[in-house]
Design a protein around this motif. Structure first.
Motif, short mmCIF file in Angstrom:
data_model
loop_
_atom_site.label_atom_id
_atom_site.label_comp_id
_atom_site.label_asym_id
_atom_site.label_seq_id
_atom_site.Cartn_x
_atom_site.Cartn_y
_atom_site.Cartn_z
N ARG A 180 -69.75 -27.69 -46.04
CA ARG A 180 -71.13 -27.52 -46.49
C ARG A 180 -71.98 -28.69 -46.01
NH1 ARG A 180 -71.14 -22.22 -47.82
NH2 ARG A 180 -69.27 -21.73 -49.04
N GLY A 181 -73.28 -28.54 -46.13
CA GLY A 181 -74.20 -29.63 -45.83
C GLY A 181 -74.09 -30.10 -44.40
N GLU A 182 -74.01 -31.43 -44.22
CA GLU A 182 -73.99 -32.01 -42.89
C GLU A 182 -72.74 -31.60 -42.11
OE1 GLU A 182 -74.47 -36.20 -42.94
OE2 GLU A 182 -76.45 -36.15 -43.90
N GLU A 183 -71.61 -31.47 -42.81
CA GLU A 183 -70.39 -31.05 -42.11
C GLU A 183 -70.54 -29.66 -41.52
OE1 GLU A 183 -66.89 -31.39 -44.40
OE2 GLU A 183 -67.07 -33.54 -44.75
N LEU A 184 -71.24 -28.79 -42.23
CA LEU A 184 -71.48 -27.44 -41.72
C LEU A 184 -72.29 -27.52 -40.44
CD1 LEU A 184 -71.58 -24.17 -42.89
CD2 LEU A 184 -73.95 -24.82 -42.69
N SER A 185 -73.35 -28.31 -40.44
CA SER A 185 -74.22 -28.45 -39.28
C SER A 185 -73.46 -28.99 -38.08
CB SER A 185 -75.40 -29.36 -39.59
OG SER A 185 -76.19 -28.81 -40.63
N GLU A 186 -72.53 -29.94 -38.34
CA GLU A 186 -71.76 -30.54 -37.26
C GLU A 186 -70.90 -29.51 -36.53
OE1 GLU A 186 -69.45 -33.64 -38.91
OE2 GLU A 186 -71.13 -35.00 -39.26
N ARG A 187 -70.41 -28.54 -37.27
CA ARG A 187 -69.48 -27.56 -36.67
C ARG A 187 -70.16 -26.26 -36.27
NH1 ARG A 187 -64.12 -27.80 -40.59
NH2 ARG A 187 -64.52 -29.86 -41.48
N LEU A 188 -71.38 -26.05 -36.73
CA LEU A 188 -71.98 -24.73 -36.60
C LEU A 188 -72.14 -24.30 -35.15
CD1 LEU A 188 -73.07 -22.35 -38.16
CD2 LEU A 188 -75.33 -23.42 -38.12
N ALA A 231 -76.24 -20.40 -43.55
CA ALA A 231 -77.13 -21.29 -42.79
C ALA A 231 -78.42 -20.52 -42.50
CB ALA A 231 -76.46 -21.74 -41.50
N PRO A 232 -79.18 -20.17 -43.54
CA PRO A 232 -80.33 -19.26 -43.38
C PRO A 232 -81.48 -19.82 -42.55
CG PRO A 232 -80.31 -20.20 -45.59
CD PRO A 232 -79.01 -20.58 -44.95
N ARG A 233 -81.55 -21.12 -42.36
CA ARG A 233 -82.64 -21.72 -41.61
C ARG A 233 -82.20 -22.19 -40.22
NH1 ARG A 233 -87.05 -21.69 -44.02
NH2 ARG A 233 -87.99 -23.04 -42.44
N GLU A 234 -81.04 -21.73 -39.78
CA GLU A 234 -80.56 -22.05 -38.45
C GLU A 234 -80.97 -20.93 -37.48
OE1 GLU A 234 -79.45 -23.21 -35.14
OE2 GLU A 234 -79.10 -24.62 -36.79
N PRO A 235 -81.95 -21.18 -36.62
CA PRO A 235 -82.47 -20.10 -35.78
C PRO A 235 -81.42 -19.48 -34.86
CG PRO A 235 -83.33 -22.23 -35.07
CD PRO A 235 -82.67 -22.44 -36.38
N GLU A 236 -80.50 -20.31 -34.34
CA GLU A 236 -79.52 -19.76 -33.42
C GLU A 236 -78.51 -18.85 -34.12
OE1 GLU A 236 -80.45 -19.45 -30.46
OE2 GLU A 236 -79.02 -20.66 -29.34
N ALA A 237 -78.27 -19.04 -35.41
CA ALA A 237 -77.42 -18.10 -36.14
C ALA A 237 -78.07 -16.72 -36.16
CB ALA A 237 -77.18 -18.61 -37.57
N HIS A 238 -79.38 -16.70 -36.40
CA HIS A 238 -80.10 -15.42 -36.38
C HIS A 238 -80.19 -14.87 -34.95
CE1 HIS A 238 -81.38 -15.59 -40.60
NE2 HIS A 238 -81.52 -16.90 -40.42
N GLY A 239 -80.36 -15.77 -33.98
CA GLY A 239 -80.40 -15.32 -32.59
C GLY A 239 -79.11 -14.68 -32.17
N LEU A 240 -77.98 -15.28 -32.56
CA LEU A 240 -76.68 -14.69 -32.22
C LEU A 240 -76.49 -13.36 -32.90
CD1 LEU A 240 -73.88 -14.72 -30.98
CD2 LEU A 240 -73.10 -16.15 -32.89
N LEU A 241 -76.86 -13.27 -34.18
CA LEU A 241 -76.72 -12.01 -34.89
C LEU A 241 -77.57 -10.93 -34.21
CD1 LEU A 241 -75.56 -10.41 -37.23
CD2 LEU A 241 -77.47 -11.21 -38.65
N ALA A 242 -78.78 -11.29 -33.81
CA ALA A 242 -79.64 -10.34 -33.10
C ALA A 242 -78.99 -9.85 -31.82
CB ALA A 242 -80.99 -10.99 -32.79
N LEU A 243 -78.43 -10.77 -31.07
CA LEU A 243 -77.78 -10.42 -29.81
C LEU A 243 -76.62 -9.45 -30.04
CD1 LEU A 243 -77.24 -10.82 -26.77
CD2 LEU A 243 -75.97 -12.90 -27.36
#
Length: 426
Positions: A180-188, A231-243
């Protein structure tokens, strides 16, 4: 059933079941490399027993039960286990009386547990290349050769990465968890790359007899949806889902009744899934709202969206697609992306313009064994009515293709080019 048929059935069942087996055992043992080792033991047991006993009615359940027994045996043998592990062993022994199905246990939270496995494989202590290779090995069940093909590197390089990654996981005692938190961002970022490659393997299988592996597409989509929720505010997560949503919307139309590939310009667009297209468009809009319009996945999603908006193949905005690929090349130095741009330019400006780009890639070391380079060149040469050269390119592409469906398709194209040149292929 011949021995070859049984061997094929074992490998087919294994490929489908392996991710769930590793996930379940990782949850039990809190040791990912050990979980993979024990699932390999289950495969060896199947190879040993099924040829004489026959294929069980539920191959997945047989593999799951065998893997679980291997885990129980390991726990019983180990005298230095922590108290927590001893408690787990006692609980599992009690459950063993009812012979529970590991698959059924996984059904309750398979998405979350699979995500934990991916995050564990993507720990920052591992190099980025090793993280992705290890995850593809465990989640997709890809062979070393298949992973090497995805990365355009040698088998030996991938093998070394996987061995080192397993050693690091075993020696460091990394926790099996969803951070969670920063660790999530590091691996995302690495997790997104893994999910992207899992989907790609399902969308166009690198090897085997089938062009599509729908279960991998669905698994990647499920994990992608979970990632956008954590990670609802991570744009690339939404971009990947869209793709993934937009690409998967075409799956039904991408093969004919015999399972052969159907190219996008020839697909029956009435078979495209409009609901999935709508979900993909919404995810793309969300990525843009979050400032990620020019992200790696969002740009690719925008390209696929151009196809989704076109009611017919003739209405496709190839000029916009070519421009989006050019934008993508500014952000990622990839010969594969440049090859895709060659296709788009060939459609927008004519085959000669596309061939000029593709020909510049012929000496690219990373594409030396990449069959799609010769496939693209063959198509552009055919459109230019240079049929002999097209035949040679399609034949070369077929020789490099690892997937049987693609190989057959490319050989048919070679035959078409040979007939067009009035020199039938031998």
């Amino acid at each position: 059933m011949t021995a070859g048929d049984i061997h094929h059935a074992i490998l087919a069942a294994w490929r489908v079941e392996q991710p769930g087996l590793i996930t379940g055992l990782s949850k039990m043992l809190r040791d990912v490399p050990l979980a993979e080792e024990l699932t390999q033991d289950a495969l060896l047991a199947a190879l040993e027993h099924w040829p004489s006993s026959g294929i069980p009615e539920r191959p997945g359940a047989w593999l799951a039960t065998t893997a679980k027994r291997r885990a129980l045996d390991y726990l019983r043998r180990s005298r230095m286990l922590a108290r927590k592990h001893e408690q787990v062993a006692r609980e599992l022994e009690a459950e063993q009386q009812a012979m529970p199905d590991l698959e059924a246990a996984l059904d309750d939270d398979i998405g979350d547990e699979m995500l934990r496995l991916i995050f564990t494989a993507c720990h920052p202590q591992l190099s980025q290349e090793a993280r992705v290779a290890l995850a593809l090995r465990m989640i997709c069940g890809l062979t070393t050769e298949e992973i090497a093909r995805a990365f355009l590197v040698s088998d030996a390089t991938i093998s070394q990465r996987i061995v080192r990654a397993k050693r690091t996981l075993s020696e460091s005692g990394l926790v099996y968890e969803t951070p969670r938190g920063e660790e999530l961002s590091e691996r995302l970022a690495t997790v997104l790359e893994v999910v992207y490659l899992i989907f790609n393997e399902g969308y166009t299988a690198a090897t085997g007899e089938h062009w599509l592996r729908p279960q991998l597409c669905q698994e990647a989509l499920r994990i992608g949806r979970i990632l956008t929720s954590i990670a609802p505010r991570e744009p690339e997560a939404h971009g990947l889902l869209a793709l993934m949503e937009l690409n998967a919307s075409r799956n039904v139309a991408r093969t004919d009744a015999a399972g052969a590939p159907v190219l996008i310009l020839e697909q029956n667009r009435a078979l495209w899934d409009l609901l999935q297209i709508r979900r993909g468009m919404q995810a793309l809009a969300r990525a843009r709202e979050l400032g990620g319009a020019f992200g790696f996945y969002a740009l690719q999603a925008a390209i696929v969206a151009c196809h989704a908006r076109a009611a017919t193949a003739a209405e496709t905005n190839w000029t916009q697609i070519a421009a989006l690929y050019l934008e993508l090349t500014k952000r990622v130095n990839s010969p594969v992306i440049e090859l895709n741009r060659a296709v788009a330019v060939g459609m927008a400006e004519g085959p000669a313009a596309g061939l000029e780009i593709a020909d510049r890639l012929v000496g690219e070391p990373a594409l030396r064994t990449y069959h799609l380079l010769e496939s693209v060149r063959g198509d552009l040469l055919y459109k230019l009515q240079r049929f002999e050269a097209a035949k040679a390119a399609f034949t070369a592409a077929a020789e490099l293709a690892g997937n049987q469906r693609e190989r057959d398709f490319l050989l048919r194209r070679a035959i078409e080019a040979a007939k067009a040149s009035n020199h039938p292929i031998e």
